[in-house]
Design an enzyme around this catalytic site. Structure first.
Site, mmCIF file in Angstrom:
data_model
loop_
_atom_site.group_PDB
_atom_site.id
_atom_site.type_symbol
_atom_site.label_atom_id
_atom_site.label_comp_id
_atom_site.label_asym_id
_atom_site.label_seq_id
_atom_site.Cartn_x
_atom_site.Cartn_y
_atom_site.Cartn_z
ATOM 1 N N TYR A 438 2.138 35.870 12.736
ATOM 2 C CA TYR A 438 3.149 35.625 13.762
ATOM 3 C C TYR A 438 3.993 34.381 13.469
ATOM 4 O O TYR A 438 3.506 33.382 12.942
ATOM 5 C CB TYR A 438 2.469 35.388 15.114
ATOM 6 C CG TYR A 438 2.173 36.613 15.946
ATOM 7 C CD1 TYR A 438 2.931 37.778 15.857
ATOM 8 C CD2 TYR A 438 1.133 36.588 16.869
ATOM 9 C CE1 TYR A 438 2.651 38.875 16.650
ATOM 10 C CE2 TYR A 438 0.850 37.683 17.669
ATOM 11 C CZ TYR A 438 1.613 38.826 17.553
ATOM 12 O OH TYR A 438 1.337 39.914 18.343
ATOM 13 N N GLU A 439 5.250 34.439 13.908
ATOM 14 C CA GLU A 439 6.165 33.286 13.971
ATOM 15 C C GLU A 439 6.264 32.525 12.653
ATOM 16 O O GLU A 439 6.261 31.304 12.614
ATOM 17 C CB GLU A 439 5.735 32.320 15.084
ATOM 18 C CG GLU A 439 5.436 32.955 16.414
ATOM 19 C CD GLU A 439 6.507 33.955 16.852
ATOM 20 O OE1 GLU A 439 7.677 33.802 16.456
ATOM 21 O OE2 GLU A 439 6.165 34.905 17.566
ATOM 22 N N GLY A 440 6.390 33.258 11.558
ATOM 23 C CA GLY A 440 6.391 32.643 10.242
ATOM 24 C C GLY A 440 4.978 32.601 9.712
ATOM 25 O O GLY A 440 4.101 31.968 10.295
ATOM 26 N N GLN A 445 4.510 28.233 7.120
ATOM 27 C CA GLN A 445 4.188 27.017 7.863
ATOM 28 C C GLN A 445 3.819 25.885 6.908
ATOM 29 O O GLN A 445 4.231 24.727 7.103
ATOM 30 C CB GLN A 445 3.033 27.274 8.833
ATOM 31 C CG GLN A 445 3.269 28.360 9.846
ATOM 32 C CD GLN A 445 4.430 28.085 10.771
ATOM 33 O OE1 GLN A 445 4.643 26.955 11.182
ATOM 34 N NE2 GLN A 445 5.187 29.114 11.096
#
Length: 595
Positions: A438-440, A445
Protein backbone atom coordinates in the site's frame (compact mmCIF):
# COMPACT_ATOMS: atom_id res chain seq x y z
CA UNK A 1 -11.17 -17.03 15.86
CA UNK A 2 -10.33 -15.45 19.21
CA UNK A 3 -12.22 -12.33 20.22
CA UNK A 4 -10.39 -9.02 19.96
CA UNK A 5 -9.85 -6.90 23.06
CA UNK A 6 -8.23 -3.52 22.57
CA UNK A 7 -4.93 -3.31 24.56
CA UNK A 8 -6.07 -0.18 26.38
CA UNK A 9 -3.54 -0.39 29.21
CA UNK A 10 -0.65 -0.62 26.75
CA UNK A 11 -2.05 2.28 24.73
CA UNK A 12 -2.39 4.42 27.84
CA UNK A 13 1.18 3.61 28.86
CA UNK A 14 2.58 4.85 25.57
CA UNK A 15 0.47 8.01 25.43
CA UNK A 16 0.57 8.99 29.09
CA UNK A 17 4.01 7.81 30.17
CA UNK A 18 6.25 7.19 27.17
CA UNK A 19 5.12 10.03 24.89
CA UNK A 20 3.84 11.96 27.89
CA UNK A 21 0.35 13.39 27.75
CA UNK A 22 1.71 16.62 29.21
CA UNK A 23 3.16 17.63 25.83
CA UNK A 24 -0.37 18.71 24.88
CA UNK A 25 -0.24 21.46 27.52
CA UNK A 26 2.06 23.42 25.19
CA UNK A 27 -0.24 23.13 22.17
CA UNK A 28 -3.02 25.73 21.84
CA UNK A 29 -6.28 24.05 20.96
CA UNK A 30 -5.18 20.71 22.40
CA UNK A 31 -4.21 21.83 25.89
CA UNK A 32 -7.54 20.89 27.44
CA UNK A 33 -7.21 17.21 26.54
CA UNK A 34 -6.52 15.42 29.78
CA UNK A 35 -6.48 11.97 31.29
CA UNK A 36 -10.26 11.74 31.78
CA UNK A 37 -11.00 12.46 28.13
CA UNK A 38 -8.25 10.07 27.00
CA UNK A 39 -9.67 7.24 29.09
CA UNK A 40 -13.24 7.94 28.01
CA UNK A 41 -12.41 7.93 24.29
CA UNK A 42 -10.20 4.84 24.45
CA UNK A 43 -12.65 2.86 26.55
CA UNK A 44 -15.58 3.60 24.27
CA UNK A 45 -13.51 2.93 21.13
CA UNK A 46 -12.40 -0.37 22.62
CA UNK A 47 -16.00 -1.32 23.31
CA UNK A 48 -17.18 -0.33 19.83
CA UNK A 49 -14.27 -2.09 18.12
CA UNK A 50 -14.69 -5.27 20.11
CA UNK A 51 -18.48 -5.50 20.08
CA UNK A 52 -19.48 -4.01 16.71
CA UNK A 53 -16.61 -4.16 14.20
CA UNK A 54 -14.57 -7.19 15.26
CA UNK A 55 -17.43 -9.73 14.96
CA UNK A 56 -17.68 -8.83 11.24
CA UNK A 57 -14.04 -9.60 10.54
CA UNK A 58 -14.40 -13.32 9.88
CA UNK A 59 -17.84 -13.20 8.28
CA UNK A 60 -16.75 -10.36 6.01
CA UNK A 61 -13.70 -12.33 4.93
CA UNK A 62 -15.85 -15.32 3.98
CA UNK A 63 -18.61 -13.37 2.23
CA UNK A 64 -16.50 -10.66 0.58
CA UNK A 65 -17.79 -7.76 -1.48
CA UNK A 66 -19.27 -8.34 -4.91
CA UNK A 67 -20.18 -6.38 -8.03
CA UNK A 68 -23.45 -7.22 -9.76
CA UNK A 69 -25.13 -5.16 -12.49
CA UNK A 70 -22.91 -2.20 -11.71
CA UNK A 71 -23.72 -2.19 -7.98
CA UNK A 72 -21.18 -3.06 -5.27
CA UNK A 73 -22.61 -4.96 -2.30
CA UNK A 74 -20.57 -5.22 0.89
CA UNK A 75 -20.84 -8.10 3.38
CA UNK A 76 -23.79 -8.36 5.75
CA UNK A 77 -23.53 -6.10 8.78
CA UNK A 78 -20.98 -3.67 7.31
CA UNK A 79 -23.47 -0.96 6.34
CA UNK A 80 -25.12 -1.05 9.78
CA UNK A 81 -21.74 -0.95 11.52
CA UNK A 82 -20.66 1.99 9.36
CA UNK A 83 -23.89 3.86 10.20
CA UNK A 84 -23.19 3.36 13.92
CA UNK A 85 -19.58 4.43 13.34
CA UNK A 86 -20.74 7.70 11.78
CA UNK A 87 -23.45 8.30 14.38
CA UNK A 88 -20.86 7.84 17.12
CA UNK A 89 -18.75 10.67 15.67
CA UNK A 90 -15.74 8.40 15.19
CA UNK A 91 -14.94 9.50 11.65
CA UNK A 92 -14.06 13.07 12.63
CA UNK A 93 -12.30 12.43 15.92
CA UNK A 94 -9.02 14.14 14.91
CA UNK A 95 -10.38 16.34 12.11
CA UNK A 96 -10.33 20.14 12.58
CA UNK A 97 -13.23 21.52 14.59
CA UNK A 98 -13.61 24.28 11.98
CA UNK A 99 -14.85 21.65 9.54
CA UNK A 100 -17.07 19.73 11.94
CA UNK A 101 -14.48 17.46 13.50
CA UNK A 102 -13.71 17.01 17.18
CA UNK A 103 -10.22 18.46 16.86
CA UNK A 104 -8.66 15.90 19.19
CA UNK A 105 -4.90 15.21 19.08
CA UNK A 106 -3.55 13.08 16.29
CA UNK A 107 -1.88 10.82 18.84
CA UNK A 108 -5.29 9.97 20.33
CA UNK A 109 -6.81 9.53 16.87
CA UNK A 110 -3.91 7.21 16.09
CA UNK A 111 -4.72 4.97 19.05
CA UNK A 112 -8.38 4.85 18.08
CA UNK A 113 -7.38 4.02 14.49
CA UNK A 114 -5.33 1.09 15.75
CA UNK A 115 -8.46 -0.30 17.37
CA UNK A 116 -10.48 -0.13 14.13
CA UNK A 117 -7.68 -1.74 12.12
CA UNK A 118 -7.07 -4.55 14.58
CA UNK A 119 -10.79 -5.22 14.98
CA UNK A 120 -11.46 -5.37 11.25
CA UNK A 121 -8.82 -4.25 8.78
CA UNK A 122 -11.14 -4.44 5.76
CA UNK A 123 -13.72 -2.20 7.44
CA UNK A 124 -11.12 0.28 8.65
CA UNK A 125 -9.81 0.94 5.15
CA UNK A 126 -12.93 2.93 4.29
CA UNK A 127 -12.51 5.68 6.92
CA UNK A 128 -8.72 5.54 6.46
CA UNK A 129 -9.01 6.73 2.85
CA UNK A 130 -11.56 9.34 3.85
CA UNK A 131 -9.05 10.76 6.35
CA UNK A 132 -6.48 11.07 3.57
CA UNK A 133 -8.94 13.05 1.45
CA UNK A 134 -9.72 15.32 4.40
CA UNK A 135 -6.01 15.95 4.90
CA UNK A 136 -5.51 16.92 1.24
CA UNK A 137 -8.46 19.31 1.18
CA UNK A 138 -7.59 20.95 4.50
CA UNK A 139 -4.08 21.68 3.21
CA UNK A 140 -4.71 22.41 -0.46
CA UNK A 141 -8.42 22.83 -1.16
CA UNK A 142 -9.94 26.24 -1.88
CA UNK A 143 -12.20 27.92 0.65
CA UNK A 144 -15.21 26.91 -1.44
CA UNK A 145 -14.04 23.30 -1.71
CA UNK A 146 -13.54 23.06 2.03
CA UNK A 147 -17.00 24.47 2.65
CA UNK A 148 -18.69 22.15 0.12
CA UNK A 149 -16.87 18.86 0.64
CA UNK A 150 -15.27 18.76 4.08
CA UNK A 151 -18.28 18.74 6.46
CA UNK A 152 -19.72 15.56 4.93
CA UNK A 153 -16.31 13.89 4.63
CA UNK A 154 -15.51 14.74 8.24
CA UNK A 155 -18.83 13.41 9.49
CA UNK A 156 -18.46 10.26 7.38
CA UNK A 157 -21.77 10.82 5.59
CA UNK A 158 -19.60 10.83 2.47
CA UNK A 159 -16.50 8.68 2.07
CA UNK A 160 -13.34 9.32 0.07
CA UNK A 161 -10.85 7.45 -2.07
CA UNK A 162 -7.45 8.00 -3.63
CA UNK A 163 -7.50 7.28 -7.39
CA UNK A 164 -3.83 7.17 -8.29
CA UNK A 165 -2.84 3.85 -9.85
CA UNK A 166 -3.27 2.85 -13.49
CA UNK A 167 -2.63 -0.53 -15.15
CA UNK A 168 0.34 0.55 -17.27
CA UNK A 169 1.88 2.84 -14.64
CA UNK A 170 1.79 1.04 -11.28
CA UNK A 171 3.86 3.07 -8.82
CA UNK A 172 5.20 5.27 -11.62
CA UNK A 173 2.50 7.93 -11.38
CA UNK A 174 4.32 10.03 -13.96
CA UNK A 175 3.25 7.47 -16.59
CA UNK A 176 -0.48 7.97 -15.98
CA UNK A 177 -2.81 8.41 -18.95
CA UNK A 178 -6.00 9.74 -17.35
CA UNK A 179 -6.82 13.03 -19.07
CA UNK A 180 -8.63 16.18 -18.02
CA UNK A 181 -9.97 18.90 -20.30
CA UNK A 182 -11.18 22.30 -19.19
CA UNK A 183 -14.90 23.04 -19.49
CA UNK A 184 -16.84 26.02 -18.08
CA UNK A 185 -15.25 26.29 -14.65
CA UNK A 186 -14.67 22.59 -14.18
CA UNK A 187 -12.94 19.74 -16.00
CA UNK A 188 -13.98 16.56 -17.81
CA UNK A 189 -11.90 13.50 -16.98
CA UNK A 190 -11.46 10.21 -18.81
CA UNK A 191 -9.27 7.22 -18.08
CA UNK A 192 -9.01 4.05 -16.03
CA UNK A 193 -7.78 3.46 -12.49
CA UNK A 194 -7.07 0.18 -10.69
CA UNK A 195 -6.62 -0.97 -7.09
CA UNK A 196 -9.03 1.66 -5.75
CA UNK A 197 -9.75 0.70 -2.14
CA UNK A 198 -13.45 1.09 -1.31
CA UNK A 199 -13.77 2.50 -4.83
CA UNK A 200 -17.52 1.97 -4.88
CA UNK A 201 -20.20 0.96 -2.39
CA UNK A 202 -23.61 1.99 -1.09
CA UNK A 203 -22.76 2.55 2.60
CA UNK A 204 -22.51 6.34 2.23
CA UNK A 205 -24.56 8.97 0.40
CA UNK A 206 -21.64 9.92 -1.84
CA UNK A 207 -18.03 9.02 -2.57
CA UNK A 208 -15.49 11.77 -3.15
CA UNK A 209 -12.70 10.48 -5.37
CA UNK A 210 -9.36 12.31 -5.39
CA UNK A 211 -8.09 11.64 -8.92
CA UNK A 212 -4.69 12.26 -10.49
CA UNK A 213 -4.90 13.25 -14.16
CA UNK A 214 -3.05 15.23 -16.80
CA UNK A 215 -4.56 18.37 -18.31
CA UNK A 216 -4.21 18.75 -22.08
CA UNK A 217 -0.88 20.41 -22.89
CA UNK A 218 0.69 19.63 -19.50
CA UNK A 219 4.35 18.56 -19.33
CA UNK A 220 5.20 14.87 -19.46
CA UNK A 221 6.07 12.94 -16.32
CA UNK A 222 5.33 13.94 -12.75
CA UNK A 223 5.63 17.67 -13.52
CA UNK A 224 2.37 17.57 -15.50
CA UNK A 225 0.08 15.88 -12.95
CA UNK A 226 -2.95 17.63 -11.44
CA UNK A 227 -5.32 16.59 -8.65
CA UNK A 228 -9.11 16.64 -9.01
CA UNK A 229 -12.20 16.11 -6.87
CA UNK A 230 -14.44 13.71 -8.81
CA UNK A 231 -17.62 12.79 -6.87
CA UNK A 232 -19.67 9.67 -7.51
CA UNK A 233 -22.79 11.86 -7.49
CA UNK A 234 -22.78 15.46 -8.65
CA UNK A 235 -24.28 17.93 -6.20
CA UNK A 236 -27.58 19.70 -6.70
CA UNK A 237 -28.29 23.35 -5.88
CA UNK A 238 -28.72 22.46 -2.21
CA UNK A 239 -25.35 20.69 -2.04
CA UNK A 240 -26.93 17.25 -1.86
CA UNK A 241 -25.99 14.26 -4.03
CA UNK A 242 -27.85 14.45 -7.35
CA UNK A 243 -27.20 12.82 -10.73
CA UNK A 244 -24.58 10.09 -11.16
CA UNK A 245 -21.22 11.28 -12.45
CA UNK A 246 -19.61 9.58 -15.43
CA UNK A 247 -17.52 7.00 -13.60
CA UNK A 248 -18.28 3.45 -12.56
CA UNK A 249 -16.73 0.25 -11.22
CA UNK A 250 -16.04 -2.29 -13.95
CA UNK A 251 -14.57 -4.99 -11.71
CA UNK A 252 -13.53 -5.91 -8.19
CA UNK A 253 -10.07 -7.31 -7.60
CA UNK A 254 -9.83 -10.91 -6.33
CA UNK A 255 -7.35 -10.39 -3.52
CA UNK A 256 -5.23 -12.49 -1.18
CA UNK A 257 -6.85 -10.85 1.84
CA UNK A 258 -9.10 -8.00 3.06
CA UNK A 259 -11.89 -9.63 1.04
CA UNK A 260 -14.62 -7.49 2.57
CA UNK A 261 -13.03 -4.31 1.23
CA UNK A 262 -14.21 -3.67 -2.36
CA UNK A 263 -11.03 -2.90 -4.30
CA UNK A 264 -12.32 -1.61 -7.60
CA UNK A 265 -11.18 -1.08 -11.14
CA UNK A 266 -12.80 2.21 -12.09
CA UNK A 267 -13.66 3.48 -15.55
CA UNK A 268 -13.80 7.28 -15.77
CA UNK A 269 -15.56 9.17 -18.54
CA UNK A 270 -17.04 6.48 -20.77
CA UNK A 271 -19.61 9.05 -21.90
CA UNK A 272 -19.07 12.81 -21.96
CA UNK A 273 -16.39 12.64 -19.31
CA UNK A 274 -16.58 12.72 -15.52
CA UNK A 275 -16.96 16.15 -13.99
CA UNK A 276 -13.99 17.04 -11.82
CA UNK A 277 -12.87 20.08 -9.83
CA UNK A 278 -9.23 21.09 -9.76
CA UNK A 279 -7.55 21.10 -6.35
CA UNK A 280 -5.09 23.96 -6.09
CA UNK A 281 -3.19 24.71 -9.28
CA UNK A 282 -2.64 22.68 -12.42
CA UNK A 283 0.52 20.55 -12.57
CA UNK A 284 1.00 20.49 -8.78
CA UNK A 285 -0.91 17.27 -8.19
CA UNK A 286 2.13 15.28 -7.08
CA UNK A 287 2.82 17.82 -4.34
CA UNK A 288 -0.81 17.67 -3.20
CA UNK A 289 -0.84 13.89 -3.44
CA UNK A 290 1.83 13.71 -0.76
CA UNK A 291 -0.59 15.30 1.71
CA UNK A 292 -2.80 12.25 1.21
CA UNK A 293 0.16 9.89 1.10
CA UNK A 294 1.67 11.12 4.38
CA UNK A 295 -1.62 10.58 6.19
CA UNK A 296 -1.97 7.17 4.59
CA UNK A 297 1.63 6.15 5.30
CA UNK A 298 1.18 6.70 9.02
CA UNK A 299 -2.10 4.79 8.88
CA UNK A 300 -0.66 1.86 6.90
CA UNK A 301 2.26 1.55 9.29
CA UNK A 302 -0.32 1.50 12.06
CA UNK A 303 -2.10 -1.30 10.17
CA UNK A 304 1.05 -3.37 10.56
CA UNK A 305 0.95 -2.72 14.30
CA UNK A 306 -2.78 -3.47 14.48
CA UNK A 307 -2.73 -6.74 12.56
CA UNK A 308 0.30 -7.82 14.62
CA UNK A 309 -1.65 -7.14 17.82
CA UNK A 310 -4.62 -9.11 16.52
CA UNK A 311 -2.40 -12.03 15.46
CA UNK A 312 -0.66 -11.99 18.84
CA UNK A 313 -3.94 -12.10 20.75
CA UNK A 314 -5.08 -15.00 18.57
CA UNK A 315 -1.82 -16.92 19.06
CA UNK A 316 -1.61 -16.23 22.79
CA UNK A 317 -5.16 -17.44 23.41
CA UNK A 318 -4.50 -20.59 21.39
CA UNK A 319 -1.23 -21.30 23.21
CA UNK A 320 -2.97 -21.03 26.58
CA UNK A 321 -5.78 -23.37 25.53
CA UNK A 322 -3.99 -25.97 23.39
CA UNK A 323 -2.87 -28.97 25.48
CA UNK A 324 -0.04 -30.85 23.83
CA UNK A 325 3.23 -32.41 24.97
CA UNK A 326 4.91 -32.54 28.35
CA UNK A 327 6.89 -29.92 30.19
CA UNK A 328 10.66 -30.31 29.82
CA UNK A 329 10.99 -29.05 33.38
CA UNK A 330 8.56 -31.65 34.76
CA UNK A 331 7.93 -34.50 32.29
CA UNK A 332 5.93 -36.46 34.85
CA UNK A 333 3.28 -33.77 35.17
CA UNK A 334 1.34 -34.88 32.10
CA UNK A 335 0.27 -32.88 29.02
CA UNK A 336 0.54 -29.09 29.35
CA UNK A 337 -0.61 -26.03 27.40
CA UNK A 338 1.83 -25.34 24.59
CA UNK A 339 2.62 -21.93 26.10
CA UNK A 340 4.77 -23.92 28.56
CA UNK A 341 7.13 -24.97 25.75
CA UNK A 342 10.22 -22.70 25.40
CA UNK A 343 9.99 -22.21 21.63
CA UNK A 344 6.35 -21.15 21.84
CA UNK A 345 7.26 -18.70 24.60
CA UNK A 346 10.10 -17.43 22.40
CA UNK A 347 7.69 -16.72 19.55
CA UNK A 348 5.07 -15.07 21.74
CA UNK A 349 7.59 -12.95 23.63
CA UNK A 350 9.24 -11.85 20.39
CA UNK A 351 5.86 -10.90 18.94
CA UNK A 352 5.01 -8.91 22.06
CA UNK A 353 8.37 -7.13 22.17
CA UNK A 354 8.17 -5.94 18.57
CA UNK A 355 4.52 -4.91 18.91
CA UNK A 356 5.38 -2.69 21.86
CA UNK A 357 8.25 -1.09 19.93
CA UNK A 358 5.99 -0.54 16.93
CA UNK A 359 3.27 1.08 19.02
CA UNK A 360 5.80 3.38 20.67
CA UNK A 361 7.15 4.44 17.26
CA UNK A 362 3.75 5.02 15.65
CA UNK A 363 2.39 7.06 18.55
CA UNK A 364 5.62 9.04 18.92
CA UNK A 365 5.50 10.11 15.28
CA UNK A 366 1.81 11.03 15.67
CA UNK A 367 2.77 13.22 18.64
CA UNK A 368 5.50 14.87 16.53
CA UNK A 369 2.86 15.68 13.92
CA UNK A 370 0.68 17.22 16.65
CA UNK A 371 3.56 19.44 17.69
CA UNK A 372 4.46 20.27 14.09
CA UNK A 373 0.90 21.52 13.54
CA UNK A 374 0.11 23.22 16.85
CA UNK A 375 3.22 24.31 18.74
CA UNK A 376 3.42 28.11 19.11
CA UNK A 377 7.19 28.15 18.58
CA UNK A 378 8.10 28.03 14.89
CA UNK A 379 11.48 26.44 15.58
CA UNK A 380 9.83 23.60 17.51
CA UNK A 381 7.32 23.11 14.71
CA UNK A 382 10.11 22.86 12.16
CA UNK A 383 12.14 20.43 14.27
CA UNK A 384 9.16 18.17 14.90
CA UNK A 385 8.12 18.30 11.23
CA UNK A 386 11.62 17.22 10.20
CA UNK A 387 11.56 14.38 12.76
CA UNK A 388 8.15 13.18 11.54
CA UNK A 389 9.14 13.43 7.87
CA UNK A 390 12.26 11.37 8.58
CA UNK A 391 10.35 8.64 10.40
CA UNK A 392 7.15 8.41 8.32
CA UNK A 393 8.68 6.03 5.74
CA UNK A 394 10.11 4.01 8.63
CA UNK A 395 6.71 3.78 10.29
CA UNK A 396 5.11 2.68 7.04
CA UNK A 397 7.74 0.16 5.94
CA UNK A 398 9.21 -1.20 9.17
CA UNK A 399 5.86 -1.61 10.92
CA UNK A 400 4.11 -3.16 7.92
CA UNK A 401 7.00 -5.61 7.41
CA UNK A 402 6.90 -6.47 11.12
CA UNK A 403 3.14 -6.98 10.82
CA UNK A 404 3.62 -9.65 8.16
CA UNK A 405 6.37 -11.35 10.14
CA UNK A 406 4.35 -11.36 13.37
CA UNK A 407 1.20 -12.61 11.63
CA UNK A 408 3.32 -15.41 10.17
CA UNK A 409 4.64 -16.26 13.64
CA UNK A 410 1.03 -16.35 14.78
CA UNK A 411 0.32 -19.07 12.23
CA UNK A 412 3.40 -20.93 13.43
CA UNK A 413 2.26 -20.87 17.07
CA UNK A 414 -0.91 -22.65 15.96
CA UNK A 415 1.06 -25.34 14.13
CA UNK A 416 -1.04 -27.21 11.60
CA UNK A 417 -4.18 -25.55 12.90
CA UNK A 418 -2.78 -22.20 11.82
CA UNK A 419 -2.85 -23.29 8.19
CA UNK A 420 -6.56 -24.02 8.48
CA UNK A 421 -8.86 -21.08 7.76
CA UNK A 422 -11.33 -21.93 10.53
CA UNK A 423 -8.90 -20.94 13.30
CA UNK A 424 -8.59 -17.38 11.97
CA UNK A 425 -4.79 -17.15 12.12
CA UNK A 426 -4.50 -17.52 8.35
CA UNK A 427 -6.78 -14.54 7.74
CA UNK A 428 -4.53 -12.25 9.78
CA UNK A 429 -1.55 -13.40 7.73
CA UNK A 430 -3.41 -12.88 4.45
CA UNK A 431 -4.74 -9.49 5.49
CA UNK A 432 -1.32 -8.30 6.67
CA UNK A 433 0.38 -8.89 3.32
CA UNK A 434 -1.08 -5.88 1.53
CA UNK A 435 0.33 -3.29 3.95
CA UNK A 436 3.95 -3.48 2.64
CA UNK A 437 2.51 -2.76 -0.84
CA UNK A 438 0.00 0.00 0.00
CA UNK A 439 0.81 3.70 -0.55
CA UNK A 440 4.15 3.10 -2.23
CA UNK A 441 5.84 -0.26 -1.77
CA UNK A 442 8.31 -0.57 1.06
CA UNK A 443 11.20 -0.41 -1.39
CA UNK A 444 9.89 2.99 -2.49
CA UNK A 445 9.61 4.04 1.16
CA UNK A 446 13.23 3.04 1.71
CA UNK A 447 14.34 5.01 -1.35
CA UNK A 448 12.38 8.03 -0.09
CA UNK A 449 14.07 7.71 3.30
CA UNK A 450 17.58 7.60 1.85
CA UNK A 451 17.21 9.97 -1.09
CA UNK A 452 14.93 12.68 0.29
CA UNK A 453 15.15 12.40 4.07
CA UNK A 454 18.81 11.48 4.67
CA UNK A 455 20.67 12.77 1.62
CA UNK A 456 18.16 15.60 1.09
CA UNK A 457 19.34 17.53 4.16
CA UNK A 458 22.79 15.89 4.26
CA UNK A 459 21.80 13.84 7.28
CA UNK A 460 20.80 16.71 9.59
CA UNK A 461 17.48 15.28 10.83
CA UNK A 462 18.98 11.80 11.14
CA UNK A 463 22.00 13.12 13.03
CA UNK A 464 19.68 14.84 15.51
CA UNK A 465 17.79 11.59 16.08
CA UNK A 466 20.99 9.56 16.44
CA UNK A 467 22.32 12.08 18.97
CA UNK A 468 19.13 11.80 21.01
CA UNK A 469 19.19 8.01 20.88
CA UNK A 470 22.86 7.89 21.87
CA UNK A 471 22.17 10.18 24.83
CA UNK A 472 19.51 7.74 26.03
CA UNK A 473 21.94 4.84 25.66
CA UNK A 474 24.80 6.39 27.63
CA UNK A 475 22.95 8.28 30.34
CA UNK A 476 22.99 6.85 33.87
CA UNK A 477 19.94 4.71 34.41
CA UNK A 478 18.57 1.86 36.43
CA UNK A 479 20.46 -1.36 36.88
CA UNK A 480 17.40 -3.27 35.70
CA UNK A 481 17.43 -1.57 32.28
CA UNK A 482 21.22 -1.67 31.82
CA UNK A 483 21.23 -4.61 29.34
CA UNK A 484 18.87 -2.91 26.92
CA UNK A 485 20.84 0.35 27.18
CA UNK A 486 24.00 -1.54 26.26
CA UNK A 487 22.29 -3.14 23.26
CA UNK A 488 21.02 0.29 22.21
CA UNK A 489 24.57 1.72 22.29
CA UNK A 490 25.76 -0.98 19.90
CA UNK A 491 22.78 -0.46 17.61
CA UNK A 492 23.22 3.31 17.49
CA UNK A 493 26.92 2.97 16.69
CA UNK A 494 26.21 0.57 13.83
CA UNK A 495 23.45 2.81 12.48
CA UNK A 496 25.67 5.89 12.68
CA UNK A 497 28.42 4.14 10.74
CA UNK A 498 25.99 3.10 8.00
CA UNK A 499 24.57 6.64 7.85
CA UNK A 500 28.05 8.12 7.37
CA UNK A 501 28.67 5.65 4.54
CA UNK A 502 25.41 6.71 2.90
CA UNK A 503 26.36 10.38 3.08
CA UNK A 504 29.79 9.65 1.61
CA UNK A 505 28.39 7.40 -1.11
CA UNK A 506 25.19 9.18 -2.12
CA UNK A 507 26.65 12.18 -3.87
CA UNK A 508 24.59 13.98 -6.53
CA UNK A 509 24.50 11.89 -9.67
CA UNK A 510 25.83 8.81 -7.83
CA UNK A 511 22.78 7.41 -6.07
CA UNK A 512 22.86 3.81 -7.28
CA UNK A 513 24.85 2.35 -4.39
CA UNK A 514 22.93 4.37 -1.77
CA UNK A 515 19.64 3.21 -3.29
CA UNK A 516 20.82 -0.41 -3.12
CA UNK A 517 21.42 0.05 0.62
CA UNK A 518 18.06 1.67 1.29
CA UNK A 519 15.92 -1.27 2.42
CA UNK A 520 18.33 -2.79 4.98
CA UNK A 521 19.21 0.72 6.17
CA UNK A 522 15.52 1.48 6.81
CA UNK A 523 15.18 -1.81 8.68
CA UNK A 524 18.21 -0.93 10.81
CA UNK A 525 16.80 2.52 11.56
CA UNK A 526 13.42 1.05 12.51
CA UNK A 527 15.05 -1.55 14.76
CA UNK A 528 17.23 1.00 16.55
CA UNK A 529 14.47 3.59 16.89
CA UNK A 530 12.23 0.88 18.32
CA UNK A 531 15.07 0.02 20.71
CA UNK A 532 15.45 3.64 21.78
CA UNK A 533 11.78 3.87 22.70
CA UNK A 534 11.89 0.43 24.32
CA UNK A 535 14.83 1.56 26.44
CA UNK A 536 12.81 4.53 27.63
CA UNK A 537 9.91 2.20 28.41
CA UNK A 538 12.26 -0.02 30.43
CA UNK A 539 13.48 2.93 32.49
CA UNK A 540 9.92 4.08 33.16
CA UNK A 541 8.93 0.57 34.25
CA UNK A 542 11.97 0.24 36.50
CA UNK A 543 11.21 3.59 38.14
CA UNK A 544 7.57 2.63 38.75
CA UNK A 545 8.61 -0.65 40.31
CA UNK A 546 11.09 1.13 42.56
CA UNK A 547 8.31 3.29 43.98
CA UNK A 548 6.05 0.29 44.71
CA UNK A 549 3.48 1.37 42.14
CA UNK A 550 0.19 -0.48 42.51
CA UNK A 551 0.38 -1.79 38.93
CA UNK A 552 3.51 -3.82 39.61
CA UNK A 553 2.60 -6.82 37.46
CA UNK A 554 2.09 -4.59 34.42
CA UNK A 555 5.44 -2.83 34.86
CA UNK A 556 7.32 -6.08 35.50
CA UNK A 557 6.00 -7.39 32.20
CA UNK A 558 6.96 -4.12 30.47
CA UNK A 559 10.49 -4.43 31.78
CA UNK A 560 10.74 -8.10 30.81
CA UNK A 561 9.53 -7.40 27.27
CA UNK A 562 11.96 -4.49 26.88
CA UNK A 563 14.86 -6.64 28.03
CA UNK A 564 13.87 -9.28 25.51
CA UNK A 565 13.86 -6.67 22.73
CA UNK A 566 17.36 -5.67 23.78
CA UNK A 567 18.59 -9.25 23.88
CA UNK A 568 16.88 -10.73 20.81
CA UNK A 569 15.81 -7.89 18.48
CA UNK A 570 18.27 -4.98 18.79
CA UNK A 571 21.30 -7.13 17.85
CA UNK A 572 19.77 -7.43 14.36
CA UNK A 573 20.51 -3.74 13.79
CA UNK A 574 24.26 -4.24 13.47
CA UNK A 575 23.88 -7.00 10.88
CA UNK A 576 21.30 -4.93 8.96
CA UNK A 577 23.66 -1.97 8.94
CA UNK A 578 26.51 -4.16 7.66
CA UNK A 579 24.18 -5.64 5.04
CA UNK A 580 23.22 -2.14 3.91
CA UNK A 581 26.84 -1.21 3.26
CA UNK A 582 28.37 -4.48 2.05
CA UNK A 583 25.37 -5.68 0.10
CA UNK A 584 24.93 -2.33 -1.63
CA UNK A 585 28.54 -2.28 -2.78
CA UNK A 586 28.18 -5.75 -4.31
CA UNK A 587 24.88 -4.85 -5.99
CA UNK A 588 26.35 -1.64 -7.36
CA UNK A 589 29.36 -3.48 -8.80
CA UNK A 590 27.06 -6.07 -10.41
CA UNK A 591 25.10 -3.28 -12.12
CA UNK A 592 28.31 -1.72 -13.40
CA UNK A 593 29.55 -5.10 -14.64
CA UNK A 594 26.26 -5.72 -16.47
CA UNK A 595 26.55 -2.33 -18.15
Amino acid sequence: MAEYSAPLRDMRFVIQELVGLGFLDELPGLDEVGEDLLLSVLNEAGRFGGEVIAPLNRTGDIEGSRLENGVVTVPAGFADAYRLFVEGGWNGIAAPAAHGGQGLPRVLGCAVGEIWEAANMAFSLCPLLTQACIEALVLHGSETQRRVWLPQLVSGDWTGTMMLTEPQAGSDVGALRTRARRENGHYRLSGRKIFITWGDHEMAENIVHMVLARVAGAPDGVRGISLFIVPKYLLDDDGRPGPRNDLRPVGLEHKLGVHASPTAEMSIGDGDGAVGYLVGEENRGLEYMFAMMNSARLAVGREGLAIAERAYQQASAYAEARIQGRSLADPASGPVPIVRHPDVRRMLTGMRAEIEAMRALVYTVAASLDMASHHPDGAVRATQRARAELLLPVVKAWCSDRGVRIASEGVQVHGGAGFIEETGAAQHYRDSRIAPIYEGTNGIQALDLVRRKVLGDRGAALASLIEEMRAEAIRPGSAEAAPVRAALREGVDALDEAARWLLDTGRPGELEAAAAAATPFLAALGTVTGGWLTTRAAEIAAARLATANGDAAFYREKLRTALYYGAAVLPRAASLARAAVGGAELLHRSVEDAA
